[in-house]
Structures are given as C-alpha cells and as structure tokens.
Motif scaffolding. Structure first.
Motif, mmCIF file in Angstrom:
data_model
loop_
_atom_site.group_PDB
_atom_site.id
_atom_site.type_symbol
_atom_site.label_atom_id
_atom_site.label_comp_id
_atom_site.label_asym_id
_atom_site.label_seq_id
_atom_site.Cartn_x
_atom_site.Cartn_y
_atom_site.Cartn_z
ATOM 1 N N ILE A 1 -14.947 -21.011 4.404
ATOM 2 C CA ILE A 1 -14.748 -19.568 4.412
ATOM 3 C C ILE A 1 -16.066 -18.874 4.740
ATOM 4 O O ILE A 1 -16.115 -17.915 5.519
ATOM 5 C CB ILE A 1 -14.203 -19.080 3.060
ATOM 6 C CG1 ILE A 1 -12.905 -19.804 2.687
ATOM 7 C CG2 ILE A 1 -13.982 -17.574 3.094
ATOM 8 C CD1 ILE A 1 -11.774 -19.614 3.665
ATOM 9 N N GLU A 2 -17.130 -19.366 4.156
ATOM 10 C CA GLU A 2 -18.452 -18.796 4.446
ATOM 11 C C GLU A 2 -18.803 -18.975 5.918
ATOM 12 O O GLU A 2 -19.391 -18.081 6.552
ATOM 13 C CB GLU A 2 -19.500 -19.459 3.569
ATOM 14 C CG GLU A 2 -19.336 -19.142 2.088
ATOM 15 C CD GLU A 2 -20.196 -20.013 1.187
ATOM 16 O OE1 GLU A 2 -20.807 -20.976 1.690
ATOM 17 O OE2 GLU A 2 -20.250 -19.737 -0.020
ATOM 18 N N ARG A 3 -18.445 -20.116 6.494
ATOM 19 C CA ARG A 3 -18.755 -20.383 7.895
ATOM 20 C C ARG A 3 -17.912 -19.511 8.825
ATOM 21 O O ARG A 3 -18.389 -19.030 9.856
ATOM 22 C CB ARG A 3 -18.568 -21.871 8.190
ATOM 23 C CG ARG A 3 -19.693 -22.702 7.565
ATOM 24 C CD ARG A 3 -19.338 -24.157 7.452
ATOM 25 N NE ARG A 3 -20.495 -24.910 6.973
ATOM 26 C CZ ARG A 3 -20.417 -26.108 6.431
ATOM 27 N NH1 ARG A 3 -19.253 -26.698 6.273
ATOM 28 N NH2 ARG A 3 -21.507 -26.732 6.026
ATOM 29 N N ILE A 4 -16.651 -19.308 8.474
ATOM 30 C CA ILE A 4 -15.797 -18.407 9.246
ATOM 31 C C ILE A 4 -16.354 -16.990 9.195
ATOM 32 O O ILE A 4 -16.460 -16.299 10.219
ATOM 33 C CB ILE A 4 -14.346 -18.455 8.718
ATOM 34 C CG1 ILE A 4 -13.704 -19.801 9.066
ATOM 35 C CG2 ILE A 4 -13.525 -17.299 9.272
ATOM 36 C CD1 ILE A 4 -12.403 -20.072 8.337
ATOM 37 N N ASP A 5 -16.734 -16.563 8.005
ATOM 38 C CA ASP A 5 -17.335 -15.246 7.834
ATOM 39 C C ASP A 5 -18.576 -15.100 8.714
ATOM 40 O O ASP A 5 -18.752 -14.101 9.429
ATOM 41 C CB ASP A 5 -17.693 -15.052 6.360
ATOM 42 C CG ASP A 5 -18.390 -13.734 6.085
ATOM 43 O OD1 ASP A 5 -17.784 -12.673 6.312
ATOM 44 O OD2 ASP A 5 -19.557 -13.759 5.641
ATOM 45 N N LYS A 6 -19.412 -16.110 8.708
ATOM 46 C CA LYS A 6 -20.654 -16.048 9.481
ATOM 47 C C LYS A 6 -20.371 -16.025 10.978
ATOM 48 O O LYS A 6 -21.022 -15.281 11.742
ATOM 49 C CB LYS A 6 -21.552 -17.230 9.129
ATOM 50 C CG LYS A 6 -22.961 -17.125 9.724
ATOM 51 C CD LYS A 6 -23.865 -18.207 9.160
ATOM 52 C CE LYS A 6 -25.291 -18.051 9.699
ATOM 53 N NZ LYS A 6 -26.198 -19.098 9.138
ATOM 54 N N LEU B 1 -7.485 -16.466 3.336
ATOM 55 C CA LEU B 1 -7.883 -17.820 3.731
ATOM 56 C C LEU B 1 -8.237 -18.671 2.520
ATOM 57 O O LEU B 1 -7.877 -19.850 2.452
ATOM 58 C CB LEU B 1 -9.076 -17.775 4.683
ATOM 59 C CG LEU B 1 -8.911 -17.075 6.022
ATOM 60 C CD1 LEU B 1 -10.170 -17.269 6.864
ATOM 61 C CD2 LEU B 1 -7.688 -17.575 6.775
ATOM 62 N N ALA B 2 -8.942 -18.080 1.568
ATOM 63 C CA ALA B 2 -9.389 -18.836 0.398
ATOM 64 C C ALA B 2 -8.213 -19.376 -0.408
ATOM 65 O O ALA B 2 -8.323 -20.438 -1.032
ATOM 66 C CB ALA B 2 -10.282 -17.966 -0.479
ATOM 67 N N ARG B 3 -7.093 -18.682 -0.377
ATOM 68 C CA ARG B 3 -5.909 -19.165 -1.099
ATOM 69 C C ARG B 3 -5.328 -20.419 -0.454
ATOM 70 O O ARG B 3 -4.561 -21.152 -1.090
ATOM 71 C CB ARG B 3 -4.829 -18.069 -1.132
ATOM 72 C CG ARG B 3 -5.176 -16.873 -1.972
ATOM 73 C CD ARG B 3 -3.941 -16.065 -2.327
ATOM 74 N NE ARG B 3 -3.316 -15.405 -1.203
ATOM 75 C CZ ARG B 3 -3.520 -14.138 -0.858
ATOM 76 N NH1 ARG B 3 -4.382 -13.393 -1.560
ATOM 77 N NH2 ARG B 3 -2.886 -13.594 0.159
ATOM 78 N N LEU B 4 -5.673 -20.670 0.793
ATOM 79 C CA LEU B 4 -5.065 -21.755 1.555
ATOM 80 C C LEU B 4 -5.949 -22.978 1.707
ATOM 81 O O LEU B 4 -5.467 -24.036 2.111
ATOM 82 C CB LEU B 4 -4.708 -21.248 2.954
ATOM 83 C CG LEU B 4 -3.687 -20.113 3.019
ATOM 84 C CD1 LEU B 4 -3.653 -19.537 4.426
ATOM 85 C CD2 LEU B 4 -2.309 -20.597 2.614
ATOM 86 N N VAL B 5 -7.228 -22.840 1.415
ATOM 87 C CA VAL B 5 -8.171 -23.935 1.668
ATOM 88 C C VAL B 5 -7.840 -25.141 0.801
ATOM 89 O O VAL B 5 -7.672 -25.032 -0.407
ATOM 90 C CB VAL B 5 -9.619 -23.478 1.416
ATOM 91 C CG1 VAL B 5 -10.579 -24.661 1.454
ATOM 92 C CG2 VAL B 5 -10.032 -22.445 2.454
ATOM 93 N N GLN B 6 -7.751 -26.304 1.449
ATOM 94 C CA GLN B 6 -7.524 -27.557 0.743
ATOM 95 C C GLN B 6 -8.878 -28.177 0.398
ATOM 96 O O GLN B 6 -9.931 -27.619 0.693
ATOM 97 C CB GLN B 6 -6.708 -28.503 1.634
ATOM 98 C CG GLN B 6 -5.360 -27.930 2.014
ATOM 99 C CD GLN B 6 -4.586 -28.857 2.931
ATOM 100 O OE1 GLN B 6 -5.153 -29.582 3.742
ATOM 101 N NE2 GLN B 6 -3.274 -28.842 2.801
ATOM 102 N N ASP B 7 -8.861 -29.334 -0.236
ATOM 103 C CA ASP B 7 -10.122 -30.032 -0.517
ATOM 104 C C ASP B 7 -10.830 -30.301 0.793
ATOM 105 O O ASP B 7 -10.271 -30.914 1.709
ATOM 106 C CB ASP B 7 -9.861 -31.364 -1.234
ATOM 107 C CG ASP B 7 -9.340 -31.140 -2.643
ATOM 108 O OD1 ASP B 7 -9.573 -30.046 -3.204
ATOM 109 O OD2 ASP B 7 -8.693 -32.053 -3.164
ATOM 110 N N GLU B 8 -12.059 -29.863 0.901
ATOM 111 C CA GLU B 8 -12.790 -29.969 2.150
ATOM 112 C C GLU B 8 -13.506 -31.313 2.282
ATOM 113 O O GLU B 8 -13.900 -31.921 1.304
ATOM 114 C CB GLU B 8 -13.822 -28.843 2.257
ATOM 115 C CG GLU B 8 -13.190 -27.462 2.334
ATOM 116 C CD GLU B 8 -14.237 -26.387 2.498
ATOM 117 O OE1 GLU B 8 -14.923 -26.409 3.529
ATOM 118 O OE2 GLU B 8 -14.369 -25.549 1.607
#
Length: 200
Positions: free
Chosen positions: A7-12, A178-185
């Motif tokens: 999410i941080e990378r998408i934001d950036k 997006l954060a609600r959807l993120v799986q284990d990275e």
C-alpha cells in the motif's frame, strides 16, 4: 496511512508519478492519478465490490511501473506488468479484471457496434497495437473466462474516467479500500520491481 508495504508503494508510485500526462499519440485529457481515481469512483457508483473497486483504481498502474514513456509504436503490456507486481498481495478478484481489461476493449469492439467510435483517439491508437478487434472465436473464448464480465465493467469505467476536473475522493480514501484486501505479502525488504524502482 495503511501500514502494508505494498500500500505504501502504491501510494508512493501515484504521488511521485501520478501527475504525468500520457504523451504523444497515447495522450489523454487527465493525469494518471485523475484517471485512476475517476475509474474507482465509477466502480463505487455502480456498487462494485471492494475487489473490483481496487482493480479500477490499479488497472493502469503498470504504466507507472514502466516509467510512463512507451514509444507510440509499441504496446507496453502494462496490464501484465501490473498483474505480476500486484499478485504478490492481491487475489484474483483484483488481478484478473486488470489482466483482462485490455482484452475487454478488443472484445467490446467485436460485440458492441458503436463501441469503437466511442473510444478516445489514444484508445483507438493503442487498440491497433494490442491486436485490434477480436475474432468471433476469440470473443467466445473471452466470454468463457471467469472474470470476463468484471473486466468488461472495468473497461467501460476506464473509457469514461477521462473527464478533466471531475471531483473524486482522495487517493488516501481508496488506499483504505486496498488495505482491506491485502493478503499476506511475500515482498521482502530487499524487493525491487523489474522496472528498477527499488526504492518503492
């Protein structure tokens, strides 16, 4: 701000590169960020689920990963670059509509008699690079894919999300979705994309 690393990378990515206007024959009237936000808003207005709202927001992020400088005579395959990166954290409900949204344009050119004429000049240009309208056999094969219907919806919003100055929710608003959807990275600290954006 959500803490998930992707999410941080998408934001950036959007904050660093989202103000770009597509150039040359691929130019549109809105920036990459405006287009993404408008597309996500259209998905919400259509009462799409979170996965499809996320796909709407992220469908063109491959352009940013690729640097946004594709020669006019080349297809940058941005949908495949996006899927390779996003699949490390999102499931098929997000990934597959993104992967298929370019094919959905080709499909609609075959199935909808007025669709081609509704496309922006930039979309008509890239259609040629992407293979043009589908054959009947290709259209039937596309229709059989599990996420084809979602991809067609995304494609319709994609085509409409090009209105200069349209008010939308902020990027931060959609990052929460997006954060609600993120799986284990599986993204480690040393991760870097094939495009070389190792600082993201």
């Amino acid at each position: 701000m959500p803490s998930h690393s992707i999410i941080e990378r998408i934001d950036k990515l959007y904050r660093l590169h989202g103000q770009r206007l597509y150039s040359g024959l691929q130019a549109e009237a809105v920036t990459a960020l405006e287009h993404a936000l408008q597309c996500a808003q259209l998905a919400e207005w259509a009462h799409a689920d979170d996965g499809l709202v996320a796909a709407a927001l992220l469908h063109d992020i491959g352009h940013l990963l690729a640097g946004g400088h594709t020669p006019d005579g080349e297809d940058d395959r941005h949908e495949m670059l996006a899927c390779a990166w996003l699949s490390q954290a999102f499931d098929a409900d997000v990934i597959e509509p993104i992967r298929l949204h370019v094919q959905a344009k080709r499909y609609l050119c075959t199935r909808d008699a007025g669709y081609h004429d509704s496309l922006s000049p930039a979309s008509r240009h890239t259609l040629v690079l992407q293979g043009g309208p589908m054959s009947e056999a290709q259209a039937q094969a596309f229709e059989a894919l599990p996420h084809a219907h979602a991809a067609v919806k995304l494609r319709r919003w994609d085509d409409l999300a090009k209105v200069p100055g349209r008010p939308t929710p902020s990027l931060d608003y959609y990052l929460v979705v997006l954060a609600r959807l993120v799986q284990d990275e599986v993204l480690g600290a040393g991760w870097s994309a094939a495009d070389g954006l190792s600082t993201l």
